[in-house]
Enzyme design. Structure first.
Site, short mmCIF file in Angstrom:
data_model
loop_
_atom_site.label_atom_id
_atom_site.label_comp_id
_atom_site.label_asym_id
_atom_site.label_seq_id
_atom_site.Cartn_x
_atom_site.Cartn_y
_atom_site.Cartn_z
N LYS A 1 -0.70 28.19 11.14
CA LYS A 1 0.60 28.22 10.96
C LYS A 1 0.94 29.22 12.09
O LYS A 1 0.27 30.08 12.46
CB LYS A 1 0.92 28.79 9.73
CG LYS A 1 2.22 28.71 9.15
CD LYS A 1 2.47 27.11 8.50
CE LYS A 1 3.86 27.02 8.20
NZ LYS A 1 3.97 25.95 7.16
P1 NAD Z 1 14.85 23.90 6.15
O1 NAD Z 1 15.05 24.95 7.17
O2 NAD Z 1 15.10 22.51 6.52
O3 NAD Z 1 15.67 24.29 4.79
C1 NAD Z 1 15.49 25.55 4.01
C2 NAD Z 1 16.77 25.80 2.98
O4 NAD Z 1 16.44 26.92 2.41
C3 NAD Z 1 18.02 25.49 3.60
O5 NAD Z 1 18.94 24.76 2.92
C4 NAD Z 1 18.50 27.18 3.72
O6 NAD Z 1 20.04 27.17 3.50
C5 NAD Z 1 17.80 27.39 2.45
N1 NAD Z 1 17.69 28.85 2.15
C6 NAD Z 1 17.38 29.76 2.61
N2 NAD Z 1 17.48 31.08 1.88
C7 NAD Z 1 17.94 30.65 1.08
C8 NAD Z 1 18.22 31.64 -0.35
N3 NAD Z 1 18.07 32.87 -0.27
N4 NAD Z 1 18.59 30.96 -1.15
C9 NAD Z 1 18.85 29.69 -1.17
N5 NAD Z 1 18.38 28.87 -0.35
C10 NAD Z 1 18.10 29.23 0.96
O7 NAD Z 1 13.24 24.11 5.61
P2 NAD Z 1 12.52 23.20 4.82
O8 NAD Z 1 11.72 22.35 5.95
O9 NAD Z 1 13.08 22.31 4.04
O10 NAD Z 1 11.21 23.95 4.15
C11 NAD Z 1 11.66 24.63 2.84
C12 NAD Z 1 10.10 25.24 2.54
O11 NAD Z 1 9.39 24.31 2.16
C13 NAD Z 1 9.67 26.35 3.22
O12 NAD Z 1 8.85 27.13 2.42
C14 NAD Z 1 8.54 25.49 4.05
O13 NAD Z 1 7.17 26.22 4.36
C15 NAD Z 1 8.28 24.41 2.75
N6 NAD Z 1 7.52 23.30 3.47
C16 NAD Z 1 8.20 22.50 4.12
C17 NAD Z 1 7.55 21.40 4.91
C18 NAD Z 1 8.42 20.39 5.72
O14 NAD Z 1 7.69 19.28 5.83
N7 NAD Z 1 9.27 20.78 6.36
C19 NAD Z 1 6.27 20.97 4.35
C20 NAD Z 1 5.81 21.72 3.32
C21 NAD Z 1 6.25 23.01 2.77
#
Ligand code: NAD
Length: 418
Positions: free
Chosen positions: A100
Site C-alpha cells: 500500500k
Molecule cells: P473515495 O475517495 O472514492 O470516496 C471516499 C468517500 O468517503 C467520499 O464520499 C468522501 O466524501 C467520504 N468521506 C470521507 N470522510 C468522511 C467522513 N468523515 N464521513 C463520511 N464520509 C466521509 O474512496 P473509495 O475508493 O470509495 O474508498 C473508500 C474506502 O474503501 C477506503 O477505506 C478504501 O481504502 C476502501 N477500499 C477501496 C477500494 C477501491 O476499489 N476503491 C477497494 C477496497 C477498499
C-alpha cells in the site's frame, strides 16, 4: 491504525498458536519506501510532499495494493493497509502479496496539473520497486482511473509499454470492464451471502452507508437495484436520510453535478455521524478507518456491519459489536472485490486480451461467494468471529506458501498444516 491491524492479527495468531518469531516475521513489512516529492505549483511556488510505498509480503505473488492521496497518509497508515492487502489477497485466493502507499497531499487543494506533476514525480522516485511482476499499485481514496493512467504512462517511459504495472486504469487504456464498480459489487455479494444464512434477500433489508465515493456509491446502486432500501447516506459534506428509501439513481445524478450528497432534495438532512447509528438492518462504512469506535459502537442499531472501507471498526468497537450479537463482515473479505477485478485486469494486460463484462462479473461473483463461505465455515467450525476466521485462513495460506518457497516446511506448527 497499525496497532489495530496488529491486534486483530494477534487474535488469529493466538488461535493458530504461532510462535513469537513467526508473528514478528509475518507482521514486519518486507520493504518500506519513503520518498520526498518536490514539485512546482501552477503559480511558481515550491510544493513539498512525502510519498510512501510499503511492501508487506510477497510469499504468494507480486505485491498489490492501492495508492491513497490524503493528508493523513504516513508510514503507519501505509504499513497497516499493506498488511491488510496481504491477508485480503490470500482470503480470496488470488496470486498476490500485499502493499500500500500514497502521498500526504490534499487533492482538493491542488489543480489537475499540480496533481499530475506530483504523481509522475512519485512514480519516477519509486519506479525501481514497482513493476508488473514486483508490485502493482491500484486506486484507493482520492485516486482514480485517470491517476492510474498517469502512472502507467510515466512508468512506461522508463521501461517500455507496461499496462500491467498498475490496475484500475481507464477502460480506454487497458483497464478492465467492471473494475470501477468491483469493490461495491463484492460488498453486495458478501452481504447477500450473510443474508442467505437467515433465508433473506437484499430486498428484505434496509441499509445505511457512510461514504459515497467509488465504493459507497457503487454498493448503494447495486444493492438498490436488487431491491435493498437505502435509508441513509453520508459523505464528507454530511448525511441524508429517508426511511422509505433514497432514490439512488437520482442521488447519483445529484452528486454528479453537486459533488456531495448535502442538499439532495429527496431526503432529510442529518448529521453525518448519525448515519452510523441510525435505524437500519445493515450498516456499510465505506469512507475511512476509525468510523466505529468505543464512542459509538454501543449506539449502532444494525444487525450486521459490512466493512466496505479498510479498518472502519476499531478493535474495541469490534468487541462491543460482537458482544452485542452484531456480525462484522471484515474488510479483508467484504471489500476484496476491487483487488479481485484488479487481478483480472492484470491478467488481461499480460495476455493482451479483453474479457467481456459478463465474464468479469461472473468470475468476481464466484470468487466472492466462495471466499465468504470458506471464512464462514472456519468461523462456524472453530467458533470464531468472521474477522478472526478470515485471518486464520489468510495466515495459513501465506505461511504455507512462504515455507514451500524457503524450504522450511518442517518448521511449521501442525495447526498451520491442517
Ligand atoms: P473515495 O475517495 O472514492 O470516496 C471516499 C468517500 O468517503 C467520499 O464520499 C468522501 O466524501 C467520504 N468521506 C470521507 N470522510 C468522511 C467522513 N468523515 N464521513 C463520511 N464520509 C466521509 O474512496 P473509495 O475508493 O470509495 O474508498 C473508500 C474506502 O474503501 C477506503 O477505506 C478504501 O481504502 C476502501 N477500499 C477501496 C477500494 C477501491 O476499489 N476503491 C477497494 C477496497 C477498499
Amino acid at each position: 491504525m497499525l496497532e489495530a491491524s496488529n491486534m486483530f492479527f494477534s487474535r488469529a495468531a493466538d488461535h493458530l498458536e504461532l510462535s513469537d518469531r513467526l508473528r514478528t516475521i509475518l507482521i514486519t513489512p518486507r520493504r518500506v519506501v519513503r520518498v520526498e516529492i518536490v514539485t512546482e505549483s501552477d503559480d511558481g511556488e515550491l510544493l513539498h510532499h512525502l510519498g510512501y510505498r510499503v511492501q508487506h509480503n510477497t510469499a504468494r505473488g507480486p505485491m498489490k495494493g492501492g495508492l491513497r492521496f490524503h493528508p493523513s497518509m504516513d508510514e503507519d497508515h501505509a504499513s497497516s493497509l499493506a498488511s491488510l492487502m496481504t491477508w485480503k489477497t490470500a482470503v480470496v485466493d488470488i496470486p498476490y502479496g500485499g502493499a500500500k502507499g500514497g502521498i500526504n497531499c490534499d487533492p482538493s487543494k491542488l489543480s489537475e496539473s499540480e496533481l499530475h506533476r506530483i504523481t509522475t514525480t512519485f512514480v519516477e522516485l519509486i519506479r525501481e520497486v514497482i513493476g508488473p511482476t514486483i508490485d502493482i499499485p491500484a486506486p484507493d481514496v482520492n485516486t482514480n482511473a485517470k491517476v492510474m493512467a498517469w502512472i502507467m504512462d510515466e512508468y512506461s517511459k522508463f521501461y517500455g509499454f507496461s499496462p500491467a504495472v498498475v490496475t484500475g486504469k481507464p477502460v480506454d487504456l487497458f483497464g478492465s470492464l467492471g473494475r470501477e464498480e468491483a469493490t461495491g459489487r463484492g460488498v453486495m455479494y458478501s452481504l447477500e451471502e450473510f443474508l442467505k444464512g437467515s433465508g433473506r434477500k437484499l430486498a428484505d433489508v434496509s441499509v445505511a452507508i457512510q461514504g459515497f465515493g467509488n465504493v459507497g456509491s457503487n454498493a448503494a446502486r447495486l444493492i438498490a437495484e436488487q431491491g435493498g432500501r437505502i435509508v441513509a447516506v453520508s459523505d464528507i459534506s454530511g448525511g441524508i436520510a429517508n426511511e422509505t428509501g433514497i432514490d439512488i439513481s437520482r442521488l447519483l445524478q445529484w452528486v454528479e453535478s453537486n459533488k456531495v450528497v448535502a442538499g439532495f432534495p429527496g431526503a432529510d438532512a442529518i448529521d453525518g455521524a448519525a448515519v452510523l447509528t441510525c435505524k437500519a438492518d445493515v450498516l456499510i462504512p465505506a469512507a475511512l478507518e476509525g468510523a466505529i469506535t468505543v464512542d459509538n459502537a454501543q449506539q449502532v442499531q444494525a444487525e450486521v456491519v459490512v466493512e466496505a472501507a479498510n479498518g472502519p471498526v476499531s478493535p474495541e468497537a469490534h468487541d462491543i459489536l460482537t458482544a452485542r450479537g452484531i456480525t462484522v463482515i471484515p474488510d479483508i473479505l467484504a471489500n476484496a472485490g476491487g483487488v479481485t477485478v484488479s487481478y483480472f485486469e492484470w491478467s488481461q494486460n499480460i495476455q493482451q486480451f479483453r474479457w467481456e463484462l459478463e465474464r468479469v462479473n461472473l468470475e468476481l461473483e464466484r470468487v466472492m461467494r466462495r471466499a465468504y463461505n470458506d471464512v464462514a465455515t472456519i468461523a462456524r467450525e472453530s467458533n470464531l468471529d468472521l474477522r478472526t476466521a478470515a485471518l486464520v485462513l489468510a495466515i495459513k495460506r501465506v505461511v504455507r506458501a512462504a515455507t514451500y518457497r524457503n524450504n522450511i516446511r518442517h518448521l511449521l506448527p501442525p495447526a498451520l498444516l491442517q
